[in-house]
Scaffold this motif. Sequence first.
Motif, PDB file in Angstrom:
ATOM      1  N   ILE A  11      -5.579   2.079   3.730  1.00 35.81           N
ATOM      2  CA  ILE A  11      -5.150   3.462   3.476  1.00 35.81           C
ATOM      3  C   ILE A  11      -6.203   4.395   4.067  1.00 35.81           C
ATOM      4  O   ILE A  11      -7.396   4.254   3.797  1.00 35.81           O
ATOM      5  CB  ILE A  11      -4.989   3.741   1.974  1.00 35.81           C
ATOM      6  N   ILE A  12      -5.759   5.356   4.877  1.00 37.56           N
ATOM      7  CA  ILE A  12      -6.670   6.314   5.511  1.00 37.56           C
ATOM      8  C   ILE A  12      -6.294   7.717   5.038  1.00 37.56           C
ATOM      9  O   ILE A  12      -5.125   8.108   5.113  1.00 37.56           O
ATOM     10  CB  ILE A  12      -6.583   6.263   7.056  1.00 37.56           C
TER      11      ILE A  12
ATOM     12  N   HIS B 125       0.829  -1.197   0.000  1.00 36.43           N
ATOM     13  CA  HIS B 125       0.000   0.000   0.000  1.00 36.43           C
ATOM     14  C   HIS B 125       0.871   1.257   0.000  1.00 36.43           C
ATOM     15  O   HIS B 125       0.518   2.284   0.591  1.00 36.43           O
ATOM     16  CB  HIS B 125      -0.972  -0.028   1.182  1.00 36.43           C
ATOM     17  N   ASP B 126       2.026   1.137  -0.682  1.00 36.06           N
ATOM     18  CA  ASP B 126       2.827   2.322  -0.962  1.00 36.06           C
ATOM     19  C   ASP B 126       2.059   3.218  -1.932  1.00 36.06           C
ATOM     20  O   ASP B 126       1.394   2.735  -2.851  1.00 36.06           O
ATOM     21  CB  ASP B 126       4.156   1.930  -1.610  1.00 36.06           C
ATOM     22  N   ILE B 127       2.148   4.521  -1.739  1.00 37.70           N
ATOM     23  CA  ILE B 127       1.496   5.488  -2.636  1.00 37.70           C
ATOM     24  C   ILE B 127       2.582   6.326  -3.290  1.00 37.70           C
ATOM     25  O   ILE B 127       3.530   6.756  -2.625  1.00 37.70           O
ATOM     26  CB  ILE B 127       0.526   6.394  -1.859  1.00 37.70           C
ATOM     27  N   ALA B 128       2.456   6.549  -4.603  1.00 37.63           N
ATOM     28  CA  ALA B 128       3.457   7.352  -5.309  1.00 37.63           C
ATOM     29  C   ALA B 128       2.775   8.308  -6.277  1.00 37.63           C
ATOM     30  O   ALA B 128       1.835   7.931  -6.985  1.00 37.63           O
ATOM     31  CB  ALA B 128       4.429   6.452  -6.067  1.00 37.63           C
ATOM     32  N   PHE B 129       3.243   9.552  -6.277  1.00 41.68           N
ATOM     33  CA  PHE B 129       2.881  10.545  -7.292  1.00 41.68           C
ATOM     34  C   PHE B 129       4.080  10.681  -8.213  1.00 41.68           C
ATOM     35  O   PHE B 129       5.195  10.956  -7.747  1.00 41.68           O
ATOM     36  CB  PHE B 129       2.570  11.890  -6.643  1.00 41.68           C
ATOM     37  N   GLU B 130       3.864  10.488  -9.500  1.00 40.32           N
ATOM     38  CA  GLU B 130       4.958  10.573 -10.467  1.00 40.32           C
ATOM     39  C   GLU B 130       4.671  11.681 -11.463  1.00 40.32           C
ATOM     40  O   GLU B 130       3.889  11.538 -12.401  1.00 40.32           O
ATOM     41  CB  GLU B 130       5.123   9.226 -11.187  1.00 40.32           C
ATOM     42  N   ASN B 131       5.297  12.851 -11.212  1.00 39.43           N
ATOM     43  CA  ASN B 131       5.192  14.003 -12.114  1.00 39.43           C
ATOM     44  C   ASN B 131       3.731  14.342 -12.416  1.00 39.43           C
ATOM     45  O   ASN B 131       3.339  14.559 -13.567  1.00 39.43           O
ATOM     46  CB  ASN B 131       5.952  13.718 -13.417  1.00 39.43           C
ATOM     47  N   VAL B 132       2.910  14.416 -11.376  1.00 39.85           N
ATOM     48  CA  VAL B 132       1.462  14.614 -11.526  1.00 39.85           C
ATOM     49  C   VAL B 132       1.126  16.081 -11.752  1.00 39.85           C
ATOM     50  O   VAL B 132       1.592  16.969 -11.035  1.00 39.85           O
ATOM     51  CB  VAL B 132       0.719  14.088 -10.280  1.00 39.85           C
ATOM     52  N   SER B 133       0.303  16.310 -12.756  1.00 41.23           N
ATOM     53  CA  SER B 133      -0.248  17.642 -13.024  1.00 41.23           C
ATOM     54  C   SER B 133      -1.763  17.535 -13.075  1.00 41.23           C
ATOM     55  O   SER B 133      -2.312  16.533 -13.545  1.00 41.23           O
ATOM     56  CB  SER B 133       0.269  18.193 -14.361  1.00 41.23           C
ATOM     57  N   PHE B 134      -2.424  18.587 -12.588  1.00 41.39           N
ATOM     58  CA  PHE B 134      -3.883  18.579 -12.603  1.00 41.39           C
ATOM     59  C   PHE B 134      -4.399  20.006 -12.627  1.00 41.39           C
ATOM     60  O   PHE B 134      -3.851  20.895 -11.969  1.00 41.39           O
ATOM     61  CB  PHE B 134      -4.434  17.856 -11.364  1.00 41.39           C
ATOM     62  N   SER B 135      -5.484  20.209 -13.384  1.00 42.14           N
ATOM     63  CA  SER B 135      -6.090  21.534 -13.493  1.00 42.14           C
ATOM     64  C   SER B 135      -7.596  21.431 -13.375  1.00 42.14           C
ATOM     65  O   SER B 135      -8.207  20.438 -13.791  1.00 42.14           O
ATOM     66  CB  SER B 135      -5.744  22.178 -14.846  1.00 42.14           C
ATOM     67  N   TYR B 136      -8.196  22.488 -12.806  1.00 42.63           N
ATOM     68  CA  TYR B 136      -9.650  22.662 -12.878  1.00 42.63           C
ATOM     69  C   TYR B 136      -9.909  23.614 -14.033  1.00 42.63           C
ATOM     70  O   TYR B 136      -9.748  24.829 -13.898  1.00 42.63           O
ATOM     71  CB  TYR B 136     -10.192  23.268 -11.575  1.00 42.63           C
ATOM     72  N   GLY B 137     -10.258  23.071 -15.164  1.00 41.58           N
ATOM     73  CA  GLY B 137     -10.418  23.928 -16.339  1.00 41.58           C
ATOM     74  C   GLY B 137      -9.093  24.541 -16.725  1.00 41.58           C
ATOM     75  O   GLY B 137      -8.109  23.835 -16.970  1.00 41.58           O
TER      76      GLY B 137
ATOM     77  N   ALA C 135      -5.533   5.086  17.085  1.00 42.05           N
ATOM     78  CA  ALA C 135      -5.832   3.654  17.000  1.00 42.05           C
ATOM     79  C   ALA C 135      -6.227   3.284  15.573  1.00 42.05           C
ATOM     80  O   ALA C 135      -5.850   2.225  15.054  1.00 42.05           O
ATOM     81  CB  ALA C 135      -6.956   3.298  17.968  1.00 42.05           C
ATOM     82  N   LEU C 136      -7.001   4.170  14.929  1.00 42.08           N
ATOM     83  CA  LEU C 136      -7.400   3.951  13.532  1.00 42.08           C
ATOM     84  C   LEU C 136      -6.175   3.926  12.623  1.00 42.08           C
ATOM     85  O   LEU C 136      -6.110   3.143  11.661  1.00 42.08           O
ATOM     86  CB  LEU C 136      -8.358   5.071  13.101  1.00 42.08           C
ATOM     87  N   MET C 137      -5.194   4.760  12.933  1.00 40.60           N
ATOM     88  CA  MET C 137      -4.027   4.903  12.079  1.00 40.60           C
ATOM     89  C   MET C 137      -3.000   3.783  12.259  1.00 40.60           C
ATOM     90  O   MET C 137      -2.077   3.651  11.446  1.00 40.60           O
ATOM     91  CB  MET C 137      -3.351   6.258  12.373  1.00 40.60           C
ATOM     92  N   LYS C 138      -3.160   2.971  13.283  1.00 44.12           N
ATOM     93  CA  LYS C 138      -2.158   1.941  13.582  1.00 44.12           C
ATOM     94  C   LYS C 138      -2.051   0.943  12.437  1.00 44.12           C
ATOM     95  O   LYS C 138      -3.048   0.388  11.973  1.00 44.12           O
ATOM     96  CB  LYS C 138      -2.529   1.219  14.874  1.00 44.12           C
ATOM     97  N   ASP C 139      -0.825   0.736  11.965  1.00 43.02           N
ATOM     98  CA  ASP C 139      -0.525  -0.204  10.874  1.00 43.02           C
ATOM     99  C   ASP C 139      -1.251   0.158   9.577  1.00 43.02           C
ATOM    100  O   ASP C 139      -1.598  -0.710   8.774  1.00 43.02           O
ATOM    101  CB  ASP C 139      -0.876  -1.642  11.271  1.00 43.02           C
ATOM    102  N   LYS C 140      -1.525   1.443   9.373  1.00 36.21           N
ATOM    103  CA  LYS C 140      -2.177   1.915   8.151  1.00 36.21           C
ATOM    104  C   LYS C 140      -1.262   2.896   7.417  1.00 36.21           C
ATOM    105  O   LYS C 140      -0.345   3.484   8.000  1.00 36.21           O
ATOM    106  CB  LYS C 140      -3.494   2.621   8.484  1.00 36.21           C
ATOM    107  N   THR C 141      -1.524   3.039   6.127  1.00 36.89           N
ATOM    108  CA  THR C 141      -0.865   4.086   5.343  1.00 36.89           C
ATOM    109  C   THR C 141      -1.726   5.331   5.455  1.00 36.89           C
ATOM    110  O   THR C 141      -2.896   5.321   5.060  1.00 36.89           O
ATOM    111  CB  THR C 141      -0.739   3.670   3.866  1.00 36.89           C
TER     112      THR C 141
ATOM    113  N   LYS D 149       5.531   5.452   1.938  1.00 39.02           N
ATOM    114  CA  LYS D 149       5.695   4.045   2.248  1.00 39.02           C
ATOM    115  C   LYS D 149       4.489   3.542   3.046  1.00 39.02           C
ATOM    116  O   LYS D 149       3.909   4.291   3.830  1.00 39.02           O
ATOM    117  CB  LYS D 149       6.983   3.824   3.071  1.00 39.02           C
ATOM    118  N   GLN D 150       4.150   2.284   2.824  1.00 43.34           N
ATOM    119  CA  GLN D 150       3.000   1.741   3.543  1.00 43.34           C
ATOM    120  C   GLN D 150       3.261   1.735   5.051  1.00 43.34           C
ATOM    121  O   GLN D 150       4.404   1.634   5.506  1.00 43.34           O
ATOM    122  CB  GLN D 150       2.659   0.345   3.051  1.00 43.34           C
TER     123      GLN D 150
END
Length: 581
Positions: A490-491, A332-344, A514-520, A357-358
């Motif tokens: 993932i939280i 449950h690793d999360i990665a952003f790779e050269n991300v671009s985003f626009s609203y209009g 407690a919710l976050m324990k062992d979570k990404t 890292k997870q």
Amino acid sequence: MIGAFKKIWDFAGSEQKNIKRSIVLALLHSIFYALQFAAVYVVLKALTSGDTSKRTALYAFGIMILSIGGRIVLNTFSQLQRVHAGYFMVANKRISIGNKLRSVPMGYFNKNNLGQMTAITTTTLTDVENTAPVVLVTVLGGFINSVVFALSVLLFDWRIGIIVFIGMAAFIWTTSLQEKHSRKSAPERQRAQETLVEKVLEAVQGISVIKCFHLGEKAGSAVNSAIEDSCNKNLAIEKQMTPYQIFQQIVLNLFAVIIMIVTAALYVNGTMGLADAMMMFVAAFMVFEQMKSAGISIATLRIAESSIDKANETDNVPVMDEGGRDIVPKTHDIAFENVSFSYGERKILDGVSFNVKQKTTTAIVGPSGSGKTTMCSLIARFWDVNGGKVTIGGEDVRDFTLDSLMKNISMVFQNVYLFSDTVENNIKFGRPNATREQVVEAAKKACCHDFIMQLPNGYETVLEEGGASLSGGERQRLSIARAILKNSPIIILDEATANVDPENEDRLQAAIEALMKDKTIIMIAHRLKTVRKADQILVLDGGHIVQKGTHAELAAQDGIYSRFITQRQQAESWHIAGQKT
């Protein structure tokens, strides 16, 4: 008119079978309707020939009873088929729209008024439900009935039969004129109905602001104006259709008079017998009767067509790629790779890259409008990136089905929405099969069990829409209970303690830990004590990550984060100085 019929037919979908049955029943109904024509002829023939026997009377009576009984039965079943078709074709469309909205990017809801979608799923589709199958079957049934009657007349006398068919052709011509002139009014009426729903919904949703700023008169005038406009548009259609309906009646009545005049002339010159002549006089009143009913129904045909066109606009709403797979990520690793985003045209993120890292916690801080919430929304694929990619466990989020993606993610928003359902079902929203014991356990961890038990029916209490009957902190805690129960790996937390009262904050903070324990964990945070424990802090500004590191590392640097610390320390140490009285 044929195009409108085809549109209704296509819209019916799986309910076409019920419309077919209703049309077939309408055909049989017309045959039984024509039997009364035969019953009248038996009576007239007997009277002109001097036959006054009971047998003839009973024979005519039997035919009439068969006609009336058959029409009652067939009309009942035909109507049942129409109602079934109308209800379920619209129900299927509403379900289809609901399913589609699940895969529509959130940007769609930013660009489109909620009132417009509400109008489509309520008044617009109700118009279709009440008019489309009725108009289709009534008009076709009326024409079928008239054709059957015309053929019956043709069997008696071909000359009168030709007049009947010419009258029907003239009626169809007037109908085509009516349709052409209704093309413009129906869409205008549709737009007025949508505006009315939008204004009423806007006034209801914004009632607190309206009262706070004394805008009742202004809001009321907007609603009244929409009501008046809707009324005017509906009256305009009625006024526009009335002359054509009168013209249709004149045409049919004129041909009825022509039938009687020609019949009298044929009888006088001896080419038609008395019984046949009397029958044609009766037919002049009967032959166009069903066509008159069809003419009245045709007036609503354009409204039904316009409503269907509006409902079908939802088919063109852009959806996210649904060609994904049911993926279970290895990590449950999360990665952003050269991300671009626009609203209009407005760029929010520009070439953003980072790794989570997870089973670690990443806090995102930055000024308002820097893209914090957008970044979290891209992980859950509320929108699709314009460039680059977001991955979970090395898998592009666009390769997941939306269901398999969301199994991995629980989100706690700052603005919580609760549904008009029981407290228990609101908590079970992400895990419908959970037991009552599991719900209660999650509620206790989220510090909301005590206030739930004080509600009128405890966990069975039905909440108002949006959770309006609860405080902001209570709604927030129910949202956290929902996330605890779902137990996703993932939280995503958007300032989860923002609306919580001070006496419950410490307990809730423990529940969140407690919710976050062992979570990404990805958290958007504005409070210093929430941020300082994160394994990684990302500082966003202007769509870029301008700082990245731990609390200690960033606190030692001159930049946005050190200023953030200073501002928070000042805010937390602020107090009201004592005053002498």
